[in-house]
Design a protein around this motif. Structure first.
Motif, PDB file in Angstrom:
ATOM      1  N   MET A   1      -8.269  27.752  58.924  1.00 47.24           N
ATOM      2  CA  MET A   1      -7.411  28.321  57.881  1.00 47.24           C
ATOM      3  C   MET A   1      -7.857  27.804  56.527  1.00 47.24           C
ATOM      4  N   GLU A   2      -8.170  28.734  55.641  1.00 48.71           N
ATOM      5  CA  GLU A   2      -8.563  28.389  54.284  1.00 48.71           C
ATOM      6  C   GLU A   2      -7.363  28.587  53.362  1.00 48.71           C
ATOM      7  N   VAL A   3      -7.026  27.565  52.581  1.00 45.34           N
ATOM      8  CA  VAL A   3      -5.893  27.626  51.662  1.00 45.34           C
ATOM      9  C   VAL A   3      -6.419  27.536  50.240  1.00 45.34           C
ATOM     10  N   LEU A   4      -6.127  28.546  49.435  1.00 44.71           N
ATOM     11  CA  LEU A   4      -6.550  28.580  48.038  1.00 44.71           C
ATOM     12  C   LEU A   4      -5.311  28.607  47.156  1.00 44.71           C
ATOM     13  N   ILE A   5      -5.261  27.707  46.194  1.00 39.37           N
ATOM     14  CA  ILE A   5      -4.131  27.589  45.283  1.00 39.37           C
ATOM     15  C   ILE A   5      -4.587  28.017  43.895  1.00 39.37           C
ATOM     16  N   ALA A   6      -3.947  29.016  43.339  1.00 41.14           N
ATOM     17  CA  ALA A   6      -4.359  29.549  42.043  1.00 41.14           C
ATOM     18  C   ALA A   6      -3.172  30.227  41.389  1.00 41.14           C
ATOM     19  N   ARG A   7      -3.390  30.752  40.188  1.00 37.97           N
ATOM     20  CA  ARG A   7      -2.338  31.482  39.499  1.00 37.97           C
ATOM     21  C   ARG A   7      -2.157  32.855  40.135  1.00 37.97           C
ATOM     22  N   PRO A   8      -0.928  33.420  40.030  1.00 39.37           N
ATOM     23  CA  PRO A   8      -0.637  34.668  40.745  1.00 39.37           C
ATOM     24  C   PRO A   8      -1.640  35.790  40.485  1.00 39.37           C
ATOM     25  N   HIS A   9      -2.038  36.001  39.232  1.00 41.67           N
ATOM     26  CA  HIS A   9      -2.979  37.097  38.954  1.00 41.67           C
ATOM     27  C   HIS A   9      -4.348  36.809  39.551  1.00 41.67           C
ATOM     28  N   GLU A  10      -4.701  35.537  39.668  1.00 37.34           N
ATOM     29  CA  GLU A  10      -5.971  35.176  40.300  1.00 37.34           C
ATOM     30  C   GLU A  10      -5.927  35.421  41.801  1.00 37.34           C
ATOM     31  N   LEU A  11      -4.765  35.182  42.405  1.00 40.43           N
ATOM     32  CA  LEU A  11      -4.618  35.415  43.842  1.00 40.43           C
ATOM     33  C   LEU A  11      -4.858  36.882  44.175  1.00 40.43           C
ATOM     34  N   ALA A  12      -4.300  37.772  43.366  1.00 39.72           N
ATOM     35  CA  ALA A  12      -4.499  39.201  43.596  1.00 39.72           C
ATOM     36  C   ALA A  12      -5.975  39.558  43.522  1.00 39.72           C
ATOM     37  N   GLY A  13      -6.687  38.965  42.590  1.00 42.84           N
ATOM     38  CA  GLY A  13      -8.110  39.222  42.461  1.00 42.84           C
ATOM     39  C   GLY A  13      -8.892  38.730  43.666  1.00 42.84           C
ATOM     40  N   LEU A  14      -8.511  37.575  44.192  1.00 39.17           N
ATOM     41  CA  LEU A  14      -9.187  37.036  45.370  1.00 39.17           C
ATOM     42  C   LEU A  14      -8.967  37.929  46.586  1.00 39.17           C
ATOM     43  N   ALA A  15      -7.739  38.402  46.756  1.00 40.52           N
ATOM     44  CA  ALA A  15      -7.456  39.296  47.877  1.00 40.52           C
ATOM     45  C   ALA A  15      -8.213  40.608  47.721  1.00 40.52           C
ATOM     46  N   ALA A  16      -8.238  41.139  46.507  1.00 42.08           N
ATOM     47  CA  ALA A  16      -8.973  42.384  46.260  1.00 42.08           C
ATOM     48  C   ALA A  16     -10.468  42.189  46.475  1.00 42.08           C
ATOM     49  N   ASP A  17     -10.976  41.006  46.134  1.00 37.54           N
ATOM     50  CA  ASP A  17     -12.388  40.702  46.393  1.00 37.54           C
ATOM     51  C   ASP A  17     -12.707  40.834  47.874  1.00 37.54           C
ATOM     52  N   ALA A  18     -11.802  40.314  48.724  1.00 33.46           N
ATOM     53  CA  ALA A  18     -12.035  40.368  50.170  1.00 33.46           C
ATOM     54  C   ALA A  18     -12.095  41.813  50.656  1.00 33.46           C
ATOM     55  N   VAL A  19     -11.193  42.657  50.132  1.00 33.34           N
ATOM     56  CA  VAL A  19     -11.198  44.063  50.520  1.00 33.34           C
ATOM     57  C   VAL A  19     -12.453  44.753  50.000  1.00 33.34           C
ATOM     58  N   GLU A  20     -12.806  44.510  48.747  1.00 31.96           N
ATOM     59  CA  GLU A  20     -13.991  45.143  48.163  1.00 31.96           C
ATOM     60  C   GLU A  20     -15.258  44.736  48.909  1.00 31.96           C
ATOM     61  N   ASP A  21     -15.389  43.450  49.217  1.00 33.63           N
ATOM     62  CA  ASP A  21     -16.569  42.977  49.936  1.00 33.63           C
ATOM     63  C   ASP A  21     -16.672  43.639  51.311  1.00 33.63           C
ATOM     64  N   LEU A  22     -15.533  43.772  51.984  1.00 33.78           N
ATOM     65  CA  LEU A  22     -15.535  44.418  53.298  1.00 33.78           C
ATOM     66  C   LEU A  22     -15.975  45.872  53.191  1.00 33.78           C
ATOM     67  N   LEU A  23     -15.394  46.606  52.249  1.00 31.77           N
ATOM     68  CA  LEU A  23     -15.711  48.029  52.132  1.00 31.77           C
ATOM     69  C   LEU A  23     -17.136  48.269  51.650  1.00 31.77           C
ATOM     70  N   ARG A  24     -17.697  47.312  50.937  1.00 29.65           N
ATOM     71  CA  ARG A  24     -19.088  47.457  50.509  1.00 29.65           C
ATOM     72  C   ARG A  24     -20.026  47.347  51.707  1.00 29.65           C
ATOM     73  N   THR A  25     -19.720  46.449  52.633  1.00 32.92           N
ATOM     74  CA  THR A  25     -20.589  46.262  53.801  1.00 32.92           C
ATOM     75  C   THR A  25     -20.213  47.181  54.956  1.00 32.92           C
ATOM     76  N   ARG A  26     -18.937  47.582  54.992  1.00 27.31           N
ATOM     77  CA  ARG A  26     -18.478  48.473  56.054  1.00 27.31           C
ATOM     78  C   ARG A  26     -17.529  49.501  55.454  1.00 27.31           C
ATOM     79  N   PRO A  27     -18.042  50.598  54.938  1.00 25.70           N
ATOM     80  CA  PRO A  27     -17.187  51.588  54.268  1.00 25.70           C
ATOM     81  C   PRO A  27     -16.127  52.198  55.166  1.00 25.70           C
ATOM     82  N   ASP A  28     -16.360  52.201  56.485  1.00 28.64           N
ATOM     83  CA  ASP A  28     -15.391  52.796  57.410  1.00 28.64           C
ATOM     84  C   ASP A  28     -14.464  51.752  58.030  1.00 28.64           C
ATOM     85  N   ALA A  29     -14.231  50.673  57.304  1.00 30.02           N
ATOM     86  CA  ALA A  29     -13.393  49.586  57.805  1.00 30.02           C
ATOM     87  C   ALA A  29     -11.953  50.036  58.041  1.00 30.02           C
ATOM     88  N   VAL A  30     -11.276  49.274  58.891  1.00 29.68           N
ATOM     89  CA  VAL A  30      -9.853  49.488  59.184  1.00 29.68           C
ATOM     90  C   VAL A  30      -9.059  48.401  58.473  1.00 29.68           C
TER      91      VAL A  30
END
Length: 260
Positions: free
Chosen positions: A1-30
Motif C-alpha cells: 500500500m502506497e500512501v501519498l499525502i498532499a494538498r487536495p488539488h494535487e491529489l486529484a492530479g495524481l489520481a488523474a495521472d494514474a488514469v491517463e497513464d493507464l489509458l495511454r498504454t492500454r486504451p481499451d482499459a476497464v
C-alpha cells in the motif's frame, strides 16, 4: 500500500495521472468509477485533460460501484445520473460503455449476479477509483460486511444515510435505506485501486485503513491485502496516522530516484 499525502488539488492530479497513464498504454482499459465527494475533482481533472487532447476514453469502458434502490430514474442523485453528469457526459466514452447497477430492477438479486458476470466478461477492472466513508465503508460495504462478499443488496447504516443527507437537502430521511453494491471481493479483484480521502472527518477511517487490523468492522482495511493500492490523502485526513512522517519521507525519496 502506497500512501501519498498532499494538498487536495494535487491529489486529484495524481489520481488523474494514474488514469491517463493507464489509458495511454492500454486504451481499451476497464475503469471503476466511484461517486461521492472524493472523486469529483478527479473527474474535473480528467475532463480538462480530455478537452486538451491529453487523454481519450473512446475505447475504454467503465463500471460504477453502487446504486441506491428505488430512486426514480430521473432523480439527480441516482448514481447512474451522477456518473453521467460528472464524467460520462464530459469525455468521449462510447455509447453504453459505462455500465451501472439498476436500483429499480424487478429482480435485484439477478441484477447483481448479471453485473458480476458483466465485469468478468469485460476482463475485470484495471483501475478502480474509490472513496471511503467516515465509518470505513467502501462502496456501500457497511461495517460488518463480509470481506468475501460479491455484488448484492445491502441495507445502509444510519451513519451513511446521515453522511449522504447533504446530497438530499440535508434530510437523512430522504436517503434510501437500501442499495446495490459491489462486494469487497469484487472490488479486491481490480488490478489497481486508487483511494482518495480528504478532511478531518475521514481521519479515523484513514488510520484504520492504513494502520488498523483487518476487520469487517472497518471493511476498507481489507485493502491492506491487495498488492497495488494507492491511498491519496490530505494533511487533515492523514492527521491520525502514526507513520505520517514516514509516508512523507518515502514519497520524497521515491520522487528523488533518478529515472533510467
Amino acid at each position: 500500500m502506497e500512501v501519498l499525502i498532499a494538498r487536495p488539488h494535487e491529489l486529484a492530479g495524481l489520481a488523474a495521472d494514474a488514469v491517463e497513464d493507464l489509458l495511454r498504454t492500454r486504451p481499451d482499459a476497464v475503469l471503476g468509477l466511484a461517486t461521492g465527494s472524493s472523486p469529483l475533482r478527479v473527474y474535473d481533472e480528467l475532463a480538462d485533460r480530455y478537452r486538451s487532447g491529453r487523454v481519450s476514453f473512446a475505447r475504454a469502458c467503465a463500471f460504477t460501484l453502487d446504486e441506491y434502490v428505488g430512486l426514480p430514474a430521473e432523480h439527480p442523485e441516482r448514481y447512474r445520473n451522477v456518473i453521467h453528469r460528472e464524467i460520462g457526459s464530459r469525455v468521449d466514452f462510447a455509447p453504453g460503455a459505462v455500465q451501472s447497477l439498476d436500483g429499480n430492477a424487478p429482480d435485484p438479486v439477478a441484477a447483481c449476479r448479471d453485473y458480476e458476470a458483466a465485469i468478468a466478461g469485460a476482463g475485470g477492472v484495471d483501475l478502480q477509483i474509490l472513496g471511503i466513508g467516515s465509518d470505513g465503508h467502501v462502496a456501500f460495504n457497511e461495517p460488518g460486511s463480509s470481506l468475501a462478499s460479491r455484488t448484492r443488496v445491502k441495507t445502509l447504516t444510519r451513519q451513511t444515510r446521515e453522511d449522504n443527507a447533504r446530497f438530499f437537502g440535508g434530510d437523512a430521511g430522504a436517503v434510501p435505506r437500501h442499495c446495490l453494491t459491489q462486494g469487497m471481493a469484487t472490488i479486491m479483484a481490480a488490478r489497481h485501486m486508487v483511494l482518495l480521502a480528504t478532511g478531518a472527518g475521514k481521519a479515523e477511517a484513514v488510520r484504520q485503513l492504513v494502520e488498523g487490523p483487518v476487520s469487517a468492522l472497518w471493511p476498507s482495511t481489507l485493502l491492506q491485502m491487495h498488492p497495488h493500492v494507492t491511498v491519496l490523502v490530505d494533511d487533515e485526513a492523514a492527521a491520525r496516522l502514526s507513520l505520517a512522517d514516514y509516508f512523507r519521507e518515502a514519497s520524497a525519496a521515491k520522487s528523488a530516484v533518478p529515472a533510467g
